[in-house]
Scaffold this active site. Structure first.
Site, PDB file in Angstrom:
ATOM      1  N   ASP A  79       0.835  -1.208   0.000  1.00  0.00           N
ATOM      2  CA  ASP A  79       0.000   0.000   0.000  1.00  0.00           C
ATOM      3  C   ASP A  79       0.869   1.257   0.000  1.00  0.00           C
ATOM      4  OD1 ASP A  79      -2.203  -1.765   0.284  1.00  0.00           O
ATOM      5  OD2 ASP A  79      -1.944  -1.763   2.449  1.00  0.00           O
ATOM      6  N   HIS A  97      -4.992  -3.779   5.691  1.00  0.00           N
ATOM      7  CA  HIS A  97      -4.465  -4.107   4.367  1.00  0.00           C
ATOM      8  C   HIS A  97      -5.543  -4.693   3.457  1.00  0.00           C
ATOM      9  CE1 HIS A  97      -1.594  -5.108   1.283  1.00  0.00           C
ATOM     10  NE2 HIS A  97      -1.767  -6.407   1.406  1.00  0.00           N
TER      11      HIS A  97
END
Length: 332
Positions: free
Chosen positions: A166, A193
């Site tokens: 990310d 996540h």
């Protein structure tokens, strides 16, 4: 060998470490293992999977770096042998997402895989740093924690969910908007996540001016960047190469921390930030040291936009974490 050469060799050996990749023959595992073979801090690389690892190890062993690579299979206590003396364990094992699948759809299969691998790590390498890549990370990290608790070896400072993908996506996507060098863009990503649990703190980046529809689109792309890859691969898998780079980068940070360097980057850990709300795990900036988590940092000043994102993220995170805890309780 001269005295100087002996000193140089011993210094190198002292600073190098043994790493194991569990799921090393898979789509993430192979490029991840390649990148770790190229890391000068790795002297021993143990590759484990249900099949294919001797071939992957033989292939990688021809690369002229100082690490020795060995491949292990389940027979002859291969998993135990792969984990002996290991200081960092990286777990990319599991099935990939296919079009239309969410990370939660992966849960039942990957939860069992991660549970069984965690048992082996707890028994053979309980002091190792464990970096969990297997999705859904929001739930698989609590699974590892519960298994370690059941074995009496849980150390919250040594178990990490890898959310680095990310972070690197954020750097890349911002650079595309601003036409900048992506290697200079630093973005803190917090929460979890998957989907709406991923919260990029754009207001704390070099471009707090990003707003309106541009900010909405950027945030959505960071949160659901994985879908972009799944769709583009058209049924042939999910993010493997970018995830391998993310995993190798985070494993590299753990190796630097073992050497005594103070490294700070976002990761999903047992966190005090929202424990009072029943959220045991949360990703934020974490300073790493030789014992693992040295300090969990707060989120800093958030924009009103980000505060709303955090509230949404917490709802899903709480459910995801409980799902992992409940799985181990029902399937010890």
């Amino acid at each position: 060998m001269s005295f100087i050469a002996r000193r140089a060799f011993s210094s190198t050996a002292y600073n190098a470490h043994k790493v194991a990749v569990l799921g090393a023959a898979g789509g993430i595992g192979q490029p991840l293992s390649l990148l770790l073979k190229l890391n000068k801090d790795v002297t021993s690389l143990s590759l484990y999977d249900l099949r294919g690892t001797p071939g992957v190890a033989a292939d990688l062993s021809h690369i002229p770096t100082n690490s020795v690579v060995k491949g292990f299979l389940p027979d002859n206590e291969g998993l135990k042998k792969a984990l002996e003396g290991v200081e960092v364990v990286v777990i990319p094992a599991g099935v990939p997402r296919k079009p239309g699948m969410t990370r939660d759809d992966l849960f039942n299969t990957n939860a069992s895989i991660v549970r069984d691998l965690a048992k082996a790590v707890a028994e053979t390498a309980p002091k190792a740093f464990v970096a969990v890549i297997a999705n859904p990370v929001n739930s698989t990290v609590p699974i590892v924690a519960e298994v370690f608790k059941s074995k009496g070896v849980y150390d919250p400072k040594r178990i990490f969910g890898v959310t680095t993908l990310d972070v690197i996506r954020s750097s890349r996507f911002i650079s595309e908007i601003k036409d900048t060098d992506p290697t200079t863009e630093t973005v803190t990503v917090v929460g979890g996540h998957s989907g709406h649990t991923i919260v990029p703190l754009i207001s704390q980046s070099s471009h707090p001016d990003i707003s309106g529809e541009t900010l909405d689109a950027l945030t959505h792309r960071i949160q659901f960047g994985g879908d972009e890859v799944v769709k583009a691969k058209d049924g042939a898998g999910s993010a493997t190469l970018s995830m391998a780079e993310a995993g190798a980068r985070f494993a590299g940070s753990l190796l630097k921390a073992l050497k005594g360097e103070a490294i700070t980057e976002p990761t999903y850990v047992d966190s005090p930030l929202y424990k009072s709300e029943g959220i045991e795990f949360f990703s934020s900036k974490v300073t790493l040291g030789p014992e693992g988590v040295k300090e969990v940092h707060g989120l800093g000043k958030l924009s009103p936009y980000e505060e709303k994102l955090i509230e949404v993220a917490k709802v899903d995170l709480k459910k995801n974490i409980q799902k992992g805890v409940d799985f181990v309780a029902a399937n010890p």
